[in-house]
Motif scaffolding. Structure first.
Motif, short mmCIF file in Angstrom:
data_model
loop_
_atom_site.label_atom_id
_atom_site.label_comp_id
_atom_site.label_asym_id
_atom_site.label_seq_id
_atom_site.Cartn_x
_atom_site.Cartn_y
_atom_site.Cartn_z
N GLY A 265 27.94 -7.82 25.29
CA GLY A 265 26.91 -8.55 26.01
C GLY A 265 25.76 -7.67 26.44
N TRP A 266 24.86 -8.29 27.16
CA TRP A 266 23.66 -7.63 27.67
C TRP A 266 23.59 -7.78 29.18
CZ3 TRP A 266 20.43 -4.95 24.43
CH2 TRP A 266 20.54 -5.20 23.05
N PHE A 267 23.16 -6.74 29.83
CA PHE A 267 22.75 -6.84 31.21
C PHE A 267 21.44 -6.09 31.35
CE2 PHE A 267 23.56 -2.67 33.19
CZ PHE A 267 24.39 -2.07 32.26
N ARG A 268 20.75 -6.29 32.45
CA ARG A 268 19.49 -5.60 32.67
C ARG A 268 19.50 -4.88 34.00
NH1 ARG A 268 15.70 -11.04 32.53
NH2 ARG A 268 16.48 -12.04 34.45
N GLN A 269 18.74 -3.82 34.03
CA GLN A 269 18.71 -2.94 35.19
C GLN A 269 17.26 -2.82 35.65
OE1 GLN A 269 21.41 0.38 34.84
NE2 GLN A 269 19.94 1.72 35.85
N PHE A 270 17.06 -3.12 36.93
CA PHE A 270 15.71 -3.12 37.50
C PHE A 270 15.43 -1.80 38.20
CE2 PHE A 270 14.98 -7.50 36.56
CZ PHE A 270 16.21 -8.13 36.69
N PRO A 271 14.18 -1.51 38.47
CA PRO A 271 13.87 -0.33 39.30
C PRO A 271 14.65 -0.38 40.59
CG PRO A 271 11.88 -1.25 38.37
CD PRO A 271 12.97 -2.20 38.02
N LYS B 174 17.79 0.37 40.43
CA LYS B 174 19.13 0.35 39.82
C LYS B 174 19.90 -0.95 39.97
CE LYS B 174 18.58 4.67 38.64
NZ LYS B 174 18.24 5.03 37.24
N ARG B 175 19.27 -1.98 40.55
CA ARG B 175 20.00 -3.26 40.64
C ARG B 175 20.27 -3.77 39.23
NH1 ARG B 175 18.76 -8.77 40.71
NH2 ARG B 175 16.52 -8.39 40.53
N ALA C 77 12.58 -5.15 32.70
CA ALA C 77 13.77 -4.39 33.08
C ALA C 77 14.20 -3.50 31.92
CB ALA C 77 14.91 -5.33 33.46
N LEU C 78 15.16 -2.64 32.21
CA LEU C 78 15.85 -1.88 31.17
C LEU C 78 17.03 -2.73 30.70
CD1 LEU C 78 16.10 0.91 29.68
CD2 LEU C 78 17.77 1.50 31.47
N TYR C 79 17.07 -3.09 29.43
CA TYR C 79 18.14 -3.93 28.90
C TYR C 79 19.19 -3.05 28.23
CZ TYR C 79 15.56 -8.16 29.91
OH TYR C 79 14.93 -9.18 30.57
N ARG D 181 31.46 -9.34 34.83
CA ARG D 181 31.89 -7.94 34.91
C ARG D 181 30.99 -6.96 34.21
NH1 ARG D 181 38.41 -8.36 33.60
NH2 ARG D 181 38.84 -10.16 34.93
N ILE D 182 30.15 -7.44 33.30
CA ILE D 182 29.46 -6.52 32.40
C ILE D 182 28.58 -5.53 33.14
CG2 ILE D 182 27.51 -8.09 31.98
CD1 ILE D 182 27.54 -7.01 29.07
N ALA D 183 28.05 -5.90 34.28
CA ALA D 183 27.16 -5.00 35.00
C ALA D 183 27.89 -4.06 35.95
CB ALA D 183 26.11 -5.81 35.77
N HIS D 184 29.22 -4.11 35.92
CA HIS D 184 30.01 -3.25 36.80
C HIS D 184 30.42 -1.97 36.10
CE1 HIS D 184 30.73 -6.26 40.07
NE2 HIS D 184 30.30 -7.04 39.11
#
Length: 127
Positions: free
Chosen positions: A35-41, A43-44, A91-93, A109-112
């Motif tokens: 899967g994909w998740f994204r990370q914002f400035p 680090k969220r 965001a950073l994907y 769970r993917i962003a953990h």
């Protein structure tokens, strides 16, 4: 061990489209989930979409109707087609891989930190 390398990010105007790719190498489990998740400035992190070995897909509300996740099993490439992009999509994907859980479980769970394997990411900027 699994290696994941993302590509396809870039700068796009609001309303535009991008297709992200994530090339996987190494041992991919038969009951994989990716899967994909994204990370914002700051680090969220925020999940975006997941797909499992049965072909089931799941999306967060922000992605539904605009993004499409797919996996080319022959080439071992994960894709994320993104349409109608807006500034909140900047965001950073990053792509992730794990095993033994469904796409629905993976979305939560993917962003953990303990999900499995992650790539380094590809930047998407929408102006």
């Amino acid at each position: 061990h699994v290696q994941l390398v993302e590509s396809g990010g870039g700068s796009v105007q609001a309303g535009g489209s991008l297709r992200l790719s994530c090339a996987a190498s190494g041992r991919i489990h038969s009951d994989f989930v990716m899967g994909w998740f994204r990370q914002f400035p700051g680090k969220r992190r925020e999940a975006v979409a997941t797909i499992d070995s049965s072909g089931r897909t799941e999306y967060t509300d922000s992605a539904k109707g605009r993004f499409t996740i797919s996996f080319d099993s022959a080439e071992k490439i994960l894709y994320l087609e993104m349409n109608n992009l807006n500034g909140e999509d900047t965001a950073l994907y990053r792509c992730g891989a794990s095993w033994g859980i469904t796409a629905m479980m993976a979305l939560g769970r993917i962003a953990h930190d303990d999900f499995g394997y992650w790539g380094e990411g590809t930047q998407v900027t929408v102006s």
